[in-house]
Design a protein around this motif. Structure first.
Motif, PDB file in Angstrom:
ATOM      1  N   GLU A 159       0.848  -1.186   0.000  1.00  0.00           N
ATOM      2  CA  GLU A 159       0.000   0.000   0.000  1.00  0.00           C
ATOM      3  C   GLU A 159       0.891   1.246   0.000  1.00  0.00           C
ATOM      4  O   GLU A 159       2.032   1.204   0.460  1.00  0.00           O
ATOM      5  CB  GLU A 159      -0.874   0.065   1.259  1.00  0.00           C
ATOM      6  N   VAL A 160       0.338   2.341  -0.497  1.00  0.00           N
ATOM      7  CA  VAL A 160       0.993   3.651  -0.424  1.00  0.00           C
ATOM      8  C   VAL A 160      -0.022   4.662   0.093  1.00  0.00           C
ATOM      9  O   VAL A 160      -1.186   4.646  -0.322  1.00  0.00           O
ATOM     10  CB  VAL A 160       1.530   4.108  -1.798  1.00  0.00           C
ATOM     11  N   VAL A 161       0.421   5.534   1.002  1.00  0.00           N
ATOM     12  CA  VAL A 161      -0.367   6.706   1.383  1.00  0.00           C
ATOM     13  C   VAL A 161       0.346   7.922   0.807  1.00  0.00           C
ATOM     14  O   VAL A 161       1.479   8.226   1.177  1.00  0.00           O
ATOM     15  CB  VAL A 161      -0.516   6.827   2.908  1.00  0.00           C
ATOM     16  N   ASN A 162      -0.323   8.590  -0.126  1.00  0.00           N
ATOM     17  CA  ASN A 162       0.181   9.743  -0.853  1.00  0.00           C
ATOM     18  C   ASN A 162      -0.415  10.994  -0.204  1.00  0.00           C
ATOM     19  O   ASN A 162      -1.626  11.181  -0.195  1.00  0.00           O
ATOM     20  CB  ASN A 162      -0.264   9.609  -2.308  1.00  0.00           C
ATOM     21  N   PHE A 163       0.423  11.849   0.367  1.00  0.00           N
ATOM     22  CA  PHE A 163      -0.086  13.023   1.076  1.00  0.00           C
ATOM     23  C   PHE A 163      -0.742  14.008   0.102  1.00  0.00           C
ATOM     24  O   PHE A 163      -0.400  14.041  -1.089  1.00  0.00           O
ATOM     25  CB  PHE A 163       1.047  13.692   1.847  1.00  0.00           C
ATOM     26  N   PRO A 164      -1.690  14.817   0.588  1.00  0.00           N
ATOM     27  CA  PRO A 164      -2.408  15.745  -0.305  1.00  0.00           C
ATOM     28  C   PRO A 164      -1.457  16.672  -1.057  1.00  0.00           C
ATOM     29  O   PRO A 164      -0.506  17.215  -0.485  1.00  0.00           O
ATOM     30  CB  PRO A 164      -3.300  16.538   0.663  1.00  0.00           C
ATOM     31  N   GLY A 192      -6.920  12.731  -8.632  1.00  0.00           N
ATOM     32  CA  GLY A 192      -5.492  12.889  -8.858  1.00  0.00           C
ATOM     33  C   GLY A 192      -5.158  12.481 -10.275  1.00  0.00           C
ATOM     34  O   GLY A 192      -6.034  12.445 -11.155  1.00  0.00           O
ATOM     35  N   ALA A 193      -3.885  12.156 -10.502  1.00  0.00           N
ATOM     36  CA  ALA A 193      -3.438  11.786 -11.841  1.00  0.00           C
ATOM     37  C   ALA A 193      -2.518  10.584 -11.755  1.00  0.00           C
ATOM     38  O   ALA A 193      -1.675  10.497 -10.860  1.00  0.00           O
ATOM     39  CB  ALA A 193      -2.722  12.950 -12.514  1.00  0.00           C
ATOM     40  N   GLY A 194      -2.707   9.653 -12.693  1.00  0.00           N
ATOM     41  CA  GLY A 194      -1.841   8.491 -12.821  1.00  0.00           C
ATOM     42  C   GLY A 194      -1.140   8.533 -14.164  1.00  0.00           C
ATOM     43  O   GLY A 194      -1.807   8.594 -15.208  1.00  0.00           O
ATOM     44  N   PHE A 195       0.187   8.548 -14.139  1.00  0.00           N
ATOM     45  CA  PHE A 195       0.982   8.598 -15.357  1.00  0.00           C
ATOM     46  C   PHE A 195       1.500   7.193 -15.648  1.00  0.00           C
ATOM     47  O   PHE A 195       2.211   6.599 -14.840  1.00  0.00           O
ATOM     48  CB  PHE A 195       2.187   9.527 -15.172  1.00  0.00           C
ATOM     49  N   ASP A 214       6.385   0.361 -18.557  1.00  0.00           N
ATOM     50  CA  ASP A 214       6.608   1.767 -18.881  1.00  0.00           C
ATOM     51  C   ASP A 214       6.822   2.549 -17.584  1.00  0.00           C
ATOM     52  O   ASP A 214       6.545   2.066 -16.488  1.00  0.00           O
ATOM     53  CB  ASP A 214       5.419   2.342 -19.650  1.00  0.00           C
ATOM     54  N   PHE A 215       7.261   3.796 -17.720  1.00  0.00           N
ATOM     55  CA  PHE A 215       7.461   4.662 -16.574  1.00  0.00           C
ATOM     56  C   PHE A 215       6.113   5.034 -15.962  1.00  0.00           C
ATOM     57  O   PHE A 215       5.119   5.190 -16.668  1.00  0.00           O
ATOM     58  CB  PHE A 215       8.211   5.927 -16.988  1.00  0.00           C
ATOM     59  N   HIS A 216       6.100   5.200 -14.625  1.00  0.00           N
ATOM     60  CA  HIS A 216       4.853   5.552 -13.974  1.00  0.00           C
ATOM     61  C   HIS A 216       5.102   6.392 -12.716  1.00  0.00           C
ATOM     62  O   HIS A 216       6.106   6.217 -12.024  1.00  0.00           O
ATOM     63  CB  HIS A 216       4.016   4.316 -13.623  1.00  0.00           C
ATOM     64  N   SER A 217       4.169   7.310 -12.464  1.00  0.00           N
ATOM     65  CA  SER A 217       4.165   8.164 -11.283  1.00  0.00           C
ATOM     66  C   SER A 217       2.730   8.533 -10.967  1.00  0.00           C
ATOM     67  O   SER A 217       1.841   8.439 -11.825  1.00  0.00           O
ATOM     68  CB  SER A 217       4.976   9.448 -11.512  1.00  0.00           C
ATOM     69  N   GLN A 218       2.502   9.002  -9.720  1.00  0.00           N
ATOM     70  CA  GLN A 218       1.154   9.359  -9.268  1.00  0.00           C
ATOM     71  C   GLN A 218       1.168  10.722  -8.612  1.00  0.00           C
ATOM     72  O   GLN A 218       2.188  11.147  -8.062  1.00  0.00           O
ATOM     73  CB  GLN A 218       0.644   8.330  -8.248  1.00  0.00           C
ATOM     74  N   ALA A 219       0.036  11.395  -8.631  1.00  0.00           N
ATOM     75  CA  ALA A 219      -0.108  12.677  -7.950  1.00  0.00           C
ATOM     76  C   ALA A 219      -1.511  12.789  -7.381  1.00  0.00           C
ATOM     77  O   ALA A 219      -2.466  12.268  -7.955  1.00  0.00           O
ATOM     78  CB  ALA A 219       0.157  13.838  -8.917  1.00  0.00           C
ATOM     79  N   ALA A 220      -1.619  13.457  -6.227  1.00  0.00           N
ATOM     80  CA  ALA A 220      -2.913  13.719  -5.604  1.00  0.00           C
ATOM     81  C   ALA A 220      -3.187  15.215  -5.634  1.00  0.00           C
ATOM     82  O   ALA A 220      -2.284  16.027  -5.401  1.00  0.00           O
ATOM     83  CB  ALA A 220      -2.925  13.215  -4.162  1.00  0.00           C
ATOM     84  N   LEU A 226      -4.442  10.528  -0.843  1.00  0.00           N
ATOM     85  CA  LEU A 226      -4.607   9.389  -1.743  1.00  0.00           C
ATOM     86  C   LEU A 226      -3.986   8.151  -1.114  1.00  0.00           C
ATOM     87  O   LEU A 226      -2.869   8.189  -0.590  1.00  0.00           O
ATOM     88  CB  LEU A 226      -3.930   9.690  -3.082  1.00  0.00           C
ATOM     89  N   TYR A 227      -4.735   7.071  -1.139  1.00  0.00           N
ATOM     90  CA  TYR A 227      -4.241   5.756  -0.724  1.00  0.00           C
ATOM     91  C   TYR A 227      -4.393   4.825  -1.915  1.00  0.00           C
ATOM     92  O   TYR A 227      -5.398   4.897  -2.624  1.00  0.00           O
ATOM     93  CB  TYR A 227      -5.076   5.249   0.458  1.00  0.00           C
ATOM     94  N   TYR A 228      -3.397   3.992  -2.136  1.00  0.00           N
ATOM     95  CA  TYR A 228      -3.603   2.958  -3.151  1.00  0.00           C
ATOM     96  C   TYR A 228      -2.909   1.667  -2.778  1.00  0.00           C
ATOM     97  O   TYR A 228      -1.857   1.649  -2.148  1.00  0.00           O
ATOM     98  CB  TYR A 228      -3.192   3.410  -4.558  1.00  0.00           C
TER      99      TYR A 228
END
Length: 265
Positions: A159-164, A192-195, A214-220, A226-228
């Motif tokens: 799991e990941v917790v992504n801060f606001p 948010g956005a998923g790349f 492929d390359f990937h990153s996330q943003a909230a 954001l939790y995933y």
């Protein structure tokens, strides 16, 4: 590829099925199980291992004459409970209150002892907590199991917790093994956005992103935590061993005293 759900119903909500086009890319089944108080649901798969992770709620897990309970107020502040079983082992889950579970399955005929993970044996890494790039990639990374702790599995789960207003899975990186992200926001209107795979997807509560080679990153978005859940499928002969191949042109920002622009007045 992004899979959204306009409506979540009681019972098993399927996102990816192994024998579907998406499943052949992910090499896994993925779903969300929703139960109300007193409801039960059973799984048994002749050729698949199963991981059932408690996102929130309170429930009893039963398998092979054994029983364990898990209680989790929410997915942002508390570590998970998770039952991981080999092929052919039946699981019964009974909710004591409204409860939700992330379900991940993969073909695997290797025999292993079922394991019930509790919050105390979940490894947590507080990444980006030292203020790198102004704290913009601060996140908590929880690992339920991976190759180092469960080499008999064909899967990895965490799991990941992504801060606001910040990023995670950052700087952009990739690995050849397929991965899925299952998203939750602390408020249902969060976004948010998923790349990934050369595209950008707007992500929402209960959405799923399928990531291939492929390359990937996330943003909230600011204001929304954001939790995933992240689930990786090992490739035959090429397991994911914390594999992270960073995009080199962005690594400068991790250097000591990296100069990042800020307004001067």
């Amino acid at each position: 590829m992004y899979i959204g759900k306009d409506k979540i119903t009681n019972g098993y909500n399927e996102y990816i099925k192994l024998d579907s086009p998406e499943g052949r890319l992910a090499m896994m089944d993925v779903g969300l199980l929703v139960l109300e108080a007193g409801e039960s649901y059973s799984f048994i798969e002749a050729g698949k291992e199963i991981a059932a992770l408690l996102i929130k709620g309170e429930a009893e897990f039963k398998w092979e004459g054994k029983s364990e309970k898990g209680e989790r107020t929410d997915e942002f502040d508390f570590n998970p409970y998770c039952l991981h079983t080999p092929a052919g082992v039946g699981i019964e889950i009974t909710a004591e209150v409204h409860s939700e579970f992330y379900i991940q399955m993969s073909a695997n005929t290797t025999a292993f002892e079922p394991k019930f993970y509790t919050p105390d044996n979940i490894h947590t890494q507080r990444a980006g907590a030292n203020g790198e790039i102004g704290g913009k990639m601060r996140r908590n990374i929880r690992t339920v199991f991976d190759y180092s702790t469960a080499p008999y599995s064909t899967m990895v789960l965490g799991e990941v917790v992504n801060f606001p207003g910040t990023w995670s899975s950052y700087p952009p990186h990739w690995h050849p093994q397929p991965e899925v992200y299952f998203y939750r926001y602390d408020k249902p209107q969060g976004f948010g956005a998923g790349f990934t795979n050369g595209k950008v997807f707007e992500t929402h509560h209960n959405g799923l992103l399928l990531i291939t080679d492929d390359f990937h990153s996330q943003a909230a978005a600011p204001g929304y935590a954001l939790y995933y859940v992240w689930g990786i499928r090992h490739l035959d002969g090429n397991p994911w061993k914390k594999t992270r191949i960073d995009l080199e042109e962005h690594l400068w920002m991790l250097e000591d005293n990296a100069e990042i622009w800020d307004e001067k007045v």
